[in-house]
Each structure stands twice: as C-alpha cells, then as structure tokens.
Design a protein around this motif. Sequence first.
Motif, short mmCIF file in Angstrom:
data_model
loop_
_atom_site.label_atom_id
_atom_site.label_comp_id
_atom_site.label_asym_id
_atom_site.label_seq_id
_atom_site.Cartn_x
_atom_site.Cartn_y
_atom_site.Cartn_z
N GLU A 178 0.81 -1.23 0.00
CA GLU A 178 0.00 0.00 0.00
C GLU A 178 0.84 1.27 0.00
O GLU A 178 0.42 2.30 -0.54
N SER A 179 2.03 1.23 0.61
CA SER A 179 2.84 2.44 0.72
C SER A 179 3.94 2.55 -0.32
O SER A 179 4.81 3.41 -0.23
N ILE A 180 3.92 1.70 -1.33
CA ILE A 180 5.03 1.67 -2.29
C ILE A 180 5.13 2.99 -3.06
O ILE A 180 6.24 3.49 -3.32
N ASP A 181 4.00 3.61 -3.39
CA ASP A 181 4.05 4.89 -4.11
C ASP A 181 4.63 5.98 -3.22
O ASP A 181 5.38 6.85 -3.69
N PHE A 182 4.27 5.95 -1.94
CA PHE A 182 4.80 6.93 -1.00
C PHE A 182 6.31 6.77 -0.87
O PHE A 182 7.06 7.76 -0.89
N VAL A 183 6.77 5.53 -0.74
CA VAL A 183 8.21 5.26 -0.63
C VAL A 183 8.94 5.75 -1.87
O VAL A 183 9.98 6.43 -1.78
N ARG A 184 8.41 5.45 -3.03
CA ARG A 184 9.07 5.87 -4.28
C ARG A 184 9.07 7.39 -4.41
O ARG A 184 10.07 7.98 -4.84
N ARG A 185 7.97 8.02 -4.06
CA ARG A 185 7.88 9.47 -4.18
C ARG A 185 8.88 10.17 -3.26
O ARG A 185 9.55 11.13 -3.67
N LYS A 186 8.99 9.69 -2.02
CA LYS A 186 9.87 10.32 -1.04
C LYS A 186 11.34 10.00 -1.27
O LYS A 186 12.21 10.86 -1.08
N LEU A 187 11.65 8.76 -1.64
CA LEU A 187 13.04 8.32 -1.70
C LEU A 187 13.62 8.29 -3.12
O LEU A 187 14.83 8.16 -3.27
N MET A 188 12.77 8.38 -4.12
CA MET A 188 13.27 8.33 -5.49
C MET A 188 12.88 9.57 -6.30
O MET A 188 13.16 9.64 -7.50
N GLY A 189 12.22 10.51 -5.64
CA GLY A 189 11.82 11.73 -6.33
C GLY A 189 13.02 12.61 -6.66
O GLY A 189 14.06 12.55 -5.99
N ARG A 190 12.88 13.44 -7.65
CA ARG A 190 13.98 14.29 -8.10
C ARG A 190 14.44 15.26 -7.03
O ARG A 190 15.60 15.65 -6.98
N THR A 191 13.52 15.70 -6.17
CA THR A 191 13.85 16.74 -5.18
C THR A 191 14.15 16.18 -3.79
O THR A 191 14.26 16.95 -2.84
N SER A 192 14.29 14.87 -3.66
CA SER A 192 14.56 14.29 -2.33
C SER A 192 15.86 14.87 -1.78
O SER A 192 16.92 14.76 -2.40
N PRO A 193 15.84 15.47 -0.58
CA PRO A 193 17.03 16.14 -0.05
C PRO A 193 18.12 15.19 0.43
O PRO A 193 19.25 15.63 0.66
N ILE A 194 17.82 13.91 0.57
CA ILE A 194 18.83 12.99 1.10
C ILE A 194 20.02 12.84 0.16
O ILE A 194 21.12 12.46 0.59
N TYR A 195 19.84 13.17 -1.13
CA TYR A 195 20.92 12.93 -2.09
C TYR A 195 21.96 14.04 -2.12
O TYR A 195 22.89 14.00 -2.92
N GLU A 196 21.83 14.98 -1.21
CA GLU A 196 22.94 15.88 -0.96
C GLU A 196 24.05 15.15 -0.20
O GLU A 196 25.22 15.52 -0.27
N TYR A 197 23.66 14.07 0.49
CA TYR A 197 24.59 13.33 1.34
C TYR A 197 24.79 11.89 0.89
O TYR A 197 25.81 11.28 1.23
N PHE A 198 23.83 11.34 0.13
CA PHE A 198 23.90 9.94 -0.30
C PHE A 198 23.99 9.85 -1.82
O PHE A 198 23.52 10.74 -2.54
N ASP A 199 24.56 8.74 -2.28
CA ASP A 199 24.61 8.46 -3.71
C ASP A 199 23.27 7.86 -4.15
O ASP A 199 22.84 6.83 -3.61
N ARG A 200 22.62 8.50 -5.08
CA ARG A 200 21.28 8.07 -5.49
C ARG A 200 21.26 6.64 -6.02
O ARG A 200 20.40 5.83 -5.63
#
Length: 626
Positions: A568-590
């Motif tokens: 049920e939450s797969i779209d939410f996970v993809r949107r938050k962690l694989m979206g173009r604007t996700s801020p985590i990729y300032e620190y992590f390798d996408r």
Amino acid sequence: MCGIAGLVRLDNKEVSAAIVKRMTDAIAHRGPDGEGQWVDRNVGLGHRRLSIIDLSSSGAQPMVSVDHRYLLSYNGELYNFRELRKELEALGYWFRSQTDTEVVLNALSEWGVKALDRFNGMFALAFWDRKERKLLLARDRYGIKPLYTCSQGGFFAFGSEQKAIQALPDFSARLNKEALLEYFTFQNIFTDRTLLQDIQLLPAGHYGVLDLNAPSPRFSTTQYWDYRFREPAHRADPEEYREELDRLFRQAVNRQLMTDVELGSYLSGGMDSGSITAVAAQTFPYLKTFTCGFDLSSASGIELGFDERTKAEAMSYHFKTEHYEMVLKAGDMERALPNLAWHLEEPRVGQSYPNFYAAKLASKFVKVVLSGAGGDELFGGYPWRYYRAVVNDNFESYIDKYYLYWQRLIPNSAIKDVFAPIWGDVSHIRTRDIFRDVFQHHDTTLSSPEDYINHSLYFEAKTFLHGLLVVEDKLSMAHGLESRVPFLDNDLVEFAMRCPVDLKLNNLSEVVRINENESGNKTGKFFEKTRDGKQILRDVMKRHIPEDVTQAEKQGFSAPDASWFKGESIDFVRRKLMGRTSPIYEYFDRTSVEALVNQHLNGTQNRRLLIWSLLNFNSFLEQTTC
C-alpha cells in the motif's frame, strides 16, 4: 514531567528574558500547564510545567531555595522523594509544597552532586548556584529523560529537546556528517553526537558543571553511575532469586503509582506490560489500558502475528481494566511522519510511529502511563542476539562478531558507495571503534560464556534501551503525556545486574557445546526468536498473569512495514526516496540508495529498517535548514 531550557552568555552579555521564553515556547508541548523564566545578568533558566504531583502554584519553576542562593529547573519524577524529604526535614529543612521538585532542590543544596546517587527516578535537571556561579546539569542513571547541550560562539545553552537550542537567534544549524554515518550503520547513535553539529546529548548517568568563575569557563562532564552486569560472587538458591524478584517487581510498580492526576498503562498483550498492569490494577480498580493493533490484510509471513489486540483484550478482561485500542493502517505511517519527525527531532532506534499513536491514544484519557520498557534488556529478552557472540577467543573476537550483527542498516561493504558525496568528510570514522568504545567502562576480564552474555546485556542497556527511552520521551511528551518505566527502578535494576545468566537464559549450555567443526546448521535454531530468554521473569510473572502469556514467544511492538512498504505504501516510498527533489541525495549516492531500496520493493531483501530510516531522515531534512 516537564521541559527545561537555559542559556549562559560566556561573553558576559546580558541574557534576555524574551530569548529564554522563546526557548521554552519551542517546547511548550512538554508542559502545557505552566511556564516560568528566570534571568540574572548573563544566566537564564526556563521551564514548562506538566503538573503531576501537587498541582498548585507551589510547584512552579524555576524554583528558588528559601535562602535565594539556589535555583532549579527540573524535569522528571522522583519515586523516593517522600523518604528523602523526611531526611531533609530532620536536618532542618522546611517545605512550602508537596512536590518532588522541592525535595530535589533541597537535596542538591545539602548533598551536592552526591544527591544524584540517592535519587530513584527519572530526571533531567539544571541547578544554579548564585553564590559560586556554577551551573550543574544532570541526567538520570538510565537516560529516561534527555538533556541536550550546545556550546557555540559566545553562548552555552541546554534544553530537554534540541528545539529549545535551535530557537536561539545566534544558533547556526549544520548537519553532523559523522553522526549521520554512525546512525546509518547502527540505526542508533552510540556517542553523545546528534545530527546537528555542536549539539550533544548529555550521556545517561552523567552530570556536567559549568563554572563561570573559571578563567575560561568550560562545560565538563562526569559519570556518576553505570550498569555493571556480573555473575554473583556467592550464588543463592534459585527460589530465593524468584522470591526477591517478585518482591522487587511489585515494589517497583507500586512506587511509580504516585500521582495527583489520572494514571493508566500500556497493555500490548505481552508479558512485561501485562505484569505491570496486573500489579497496578490491584491499586487502581478499572485502570485504563491502551494498545495499538495493525491491519494485517496485506501482511504475510511472521508479520501475520504482529497484531496483539486479542491477547491484550483477554488480559484487560482478566484484570477488569477500562481498555482502549486503535488499529493502524499503512496510510497512518504516511500521515504521521511529518509531525512525528518534528517531535523526534532526528532519526533514532526502531520504527517509532506505532509508539506515537499509542501515546496519542493514551493522552486522550490520562496524563501518566506505565510502560514495559527495560524488561528485555535487563533480563535477557533477546537471546538470538547474545548467542551470536557467546563463545569467543578473546574480547576482540567478541567485538568482531557482535559488531557484525549490529550493522542494522547499511553493511560495511556498501557504506563507501552510499556515502560517496560526503565520503571525504567521514572516511576517517571507524564505526567498529565506536562500537568497541561502548565497553570502555565495563569490565573486560572475560573468562566464561556468562561473562560475554553480561557484556551483551551491558551493551544493549547502554545503546538499544537508551535509544528506545529517548524515543519514548519525545513521543509521549509530544502529547503532554508522562511515561513511566517500572522496570528501571533502582532496586530492580541492581537485582537484574547480579542475577545469574543461567536463570535468564535456558539454552546457554547447549549453545556453548556447539562444535563449529561439525557440518550442517547447528546454530540456526538459537538465532531465531524463541521462548528462551527472561526465564526467571517468566517463572515469577506466572503468579500475576496467565501462563500462556508468560510462555509465549518474544514479540516486539512493530507494524507490518515490510509488507506495507512494498504494498500500500510503495508509491509513498518511491515518491519520497526516489523523487527528483529528495534532499537525502545531498549526502547519499542516489544509485546506491535506490538499489538497496529496490531490493526490498522487489522482494529480494527485507530492508524495512533502512527504508524507515531513510524516510525519517528525509523528513528531518525537509524540516531543518542545515
């Protein structure tokens, strides 16, 4: 239970009362019943009050001593305050209130830091000596109540939450990349670091002093207490241990029932919360109890057993409690995450949103709730962990085995790739050394399997339990709810630390006899969740709760996230962690992160803890300007 904050200008500039109020306003949720600020030149103390004992204005804080020399801003509950009050009255002290706060104030005035050894309870406090111009900060033995400090520029600040410090106009927020590496190795932070540079968490069982009369004032910390798990020098009969445990457990629960407001208890369906409820219900007829269950319509495998509502309802019926429950669905995690991340302030151990909802439910009916935290860590509730490092050549061998198990999120083999954008800033960090340093104050003379088990119990109490306590504080206080932990009563903890290992674990002798040269999977059954563990607690609690509960397999308080994240939450996970604007990729390798996440979404690996931690960190970055 309350929230405290304070500011000291090390450049001797005057502290503004408005700034101290700004700090306490940032943690107003911790104390909706009152507030107070006190300022004298370059020192300011603040307080938010959640009234539990003596609801009158006599309990207002910061509290000033009769001679006006000392001030106290205090968050917590002292369960032996009445006994200490009698001692102090015999010494000539008189009291204006019925609060434990005034007892803490006078105890520190009389005994100084030695008073901390006398306190049986949970606390974080700030004690200001106007004459000596010394600030004392202290935290309880186990770290039930958090206390953060910050030295930056020309000021020293502290608070029950980091928000109080972040409210300062002079505070500059920068991400602590070393803490980030530590967290994404262990899903916890073992050191005093936080995810914000220059903010530290005062370690449990420590106090710190800032002497403003010193030429160059510096906050220095001292450890006044530590866990010491060991085999007894003179072993008693097993039945004597059982009788003593029963007495101490009942005493611990009854001590923590003191309140001038309504009190309830969590009731998960497991042994620990059930036993606490059983004892508390003898004093409070129709005790209110609370549990959270889960919609398992899309769950599979072991997650089908995660909903304990039926067991909780059975115990509620047995003990005649007034029982309330709620059911969580996949969408509830998504809805709660922004608010939860704000209150949690930074990712910590576990998947904590079920606790957030449980506290929200309880807060609708009571102001104080009893929790079963601590029973597993004190009495050996995780044998499948300990057995991975029970037979070793030496201490370093033990560290290698246990460290390997506790890499909960990103394995060492992938760390460099995941942290590629900031690897130059963290490559010097050795997470094995961080792991090893946890034991620097525990006896490393290891000569038996029991010694290694006690080492593991020490480690989990210092790290895993401490992380759970920090989370529990934040999520209960988010709803103006005081959470108490009877298992962390001083006398009960002292008993648990000297209780023989073979009274806690049934299968230790079998594991020790395993021949590693034999073929086949010899250890597999011992590395699974079983009924082994907490044996003495199981034996004693049969006196209080149904035997089918005491003999059940260990079940943690977890949602079926492994299924929800790829359902049920797969779209939410993809949107938050694989979206173009996700801020985590300032620190992590996408590429590296998405590969790990897709292993879970594709069903090839269970990465539920990593996905939760990434979602939590993502929310942290969305709310924090670093």
